[in-house]
Design a protein around this motif. Structure first.
Motif, PDB file in Angstrom:
ATOM      1  N   GLU A 262     -23.748  -8.511 -27.207  1.00  0.00           N
ATOM      2  CA  GLU A 262     -24.396  -8.217 -28.484  1.00  0.00           C
ATOM      3  C   GLU A 262     -25.603  -9.135 -28.699  1.00  0.00           C
ATOM      4  N   VAL A 263     -25.431 -10.399 -28.391  1.00  0.00           N
ATOM      5  CA  VAL A 263     -26.540 -11.347 -28.518  1.00  0.00           C
ATOM      6  C   VAL A 263     -27.646 -10.989 -27.533  1.00  0.00           C
TER       7      VAL A 263
ATOM      8  N   LYS B 299     -29.626  -8.157 -28.865  1.00  0.00           N
ATOM      9  CA  LYS B 299     -30.472  -8.600 -29.977  1.00  0.00           C
ATOM     10  C   LYS B 299     -31.671  -9.390 -29.454  1.00  0.00           C
TER      11      LYS B 299
ATOM     12  N   GLU C 241     -34.092  -6.846 -28.130  1.00  0.00           N
ATOM     13  CA  GLU C 241     -34.760  -6.177 -29.250  1.00  0.00           C
ATOM     14  C   GLU C 241     -35.851  -7.073 -29.841  1.00  0.00           C
ATOM     15  N   PHE C 242     -35.519  -8.327 -30.067  1.00  0.00           N
ATOM     16  CA  PHE C 242     -36.494  -9.272 -30.608  1.00  0.00           C
ATOM     17  C   PHE C 242     -37.685  -9.429 -29.674  1.00  0.00           C
TER      18      PHE C 242
ATOM     19  N   ALA D  84     -36.118  -9.619 -37.234  1.00  0.00           N
ATOM     20  CA  ALA D  84     -35.322  -9.554 -36.000  1.00  0.00           C
ATOM     21  C   ALA D  84     -34.943 -10.953 -35.541  1.00  0.00           C
ATOM     22  N   GLN D  85     -35.878 -11.898 -35.670  1.00  0.00           N
ATOM     23  CA  GLN D  85     -35.585 -13.285 -35.292  1.00  0.00           C
ATOM     24  C   GLN D  85     -34.525 -13.867 -36.222  1.00  0.00           C
TER      25      GLN D  85
ATOM     26  N   GLU E 293     -32.231 -12.284 -37.863  1.00  0.00           N
ATOM     27  CA  GLU E 293     -30.957 -11.641 -37.542  1.00  0.00           C
ATOM     28  C   GLU E 293     -30.348 -12.241 -36.276  1.00  0.00           C
ATOM     29  N   LEU E 294     -31.177 -12.446 -35.272  1.00  0.00           N
ATOM     30  CA  LEU E 294     -30.715 -13.060 -34.030  1.00  0.00           C
ATOM     31  C   LEU E 294     -30.199 -14.467 -34.285  1.00  0.00           C
TER      32      LEU E 294
ATOM     33  N   MET F 209     -26.661 -14.953 -35.857  1.00  0.00           N
ATOM     34  CA  MET F 209     -25.454 -14.632 -35.083  1.00  0.00           C
ATOM     35  C   MET F 209     -24.765 -15.950 -34.706  1.00  0.00           C
TER      36      MET F 209
END
Length: 130
Positions: A46-47, A50, A53-54, A81-82, A84-85, A88
């Motif tokens: 998942e990380v 992400k 995506e970032f 996005a950053q 959100e990453l 985590m």
């Protein structure tokens, strides 16, 4: 002005001290925490998704910036996005461990630089700095 160079034996001794310092740093709790956190980030799908995506959003924004087509909303997407990453738990632990290791390495740099009156982490590589 003549500058004496280290003899081959002196140079080898200095390099040995450098290797020993590196080995000792690698045994610190800060480095061990960093390595464990880095490995956890690498194992977490998942990380990793992400991160991908970032990186894609960031690359698109950088390209838009180079062509003069960057927008504030594009920048906000990258920042979101950053954020959100970084929120985590696995990534947060990695970033915290990285910060702690950086603090330790900065302390080592200061200890090395102090008797030399040179900040090797910040100045030694440059020329003509004020």
């Amino acid at each position: 002005m003549s500058v004496e160079r280290a003899t081959p034996d002196e140079q080898a001794s200095i390099e040995d001290l450098g290797r020993e310092l590196g080995e000792r740093i690698a045994r610190t709790p800060e480095y061990e925490r960093f390595e464990e956190a880095r490995e956890a980030v690498q194992r977490d799908e998942e990380v990793q998704a992400k991160i991908d995506e970032f990186e894609q959003l960031r690359a698109e924004f950088m390209q838009a910036r180079e062509t003069g087509q960057a927008t504030n909303s594009g920048l906000q997407k990258v920042q979101a996005a950053q954020d959100e990453l970084h929120s985590m738990p696995v990534m947060r632990e990695f970033l915290d461990a990285q910060d702690e290791l950086n603090d330790t390495l900065e302390s080592v740099n200061e200890a090395i630089s102090e008797p030399l009156a040179v900040d090797f982490g910040g100045e030694a590589g440059g020329c003509c700095q004020d």
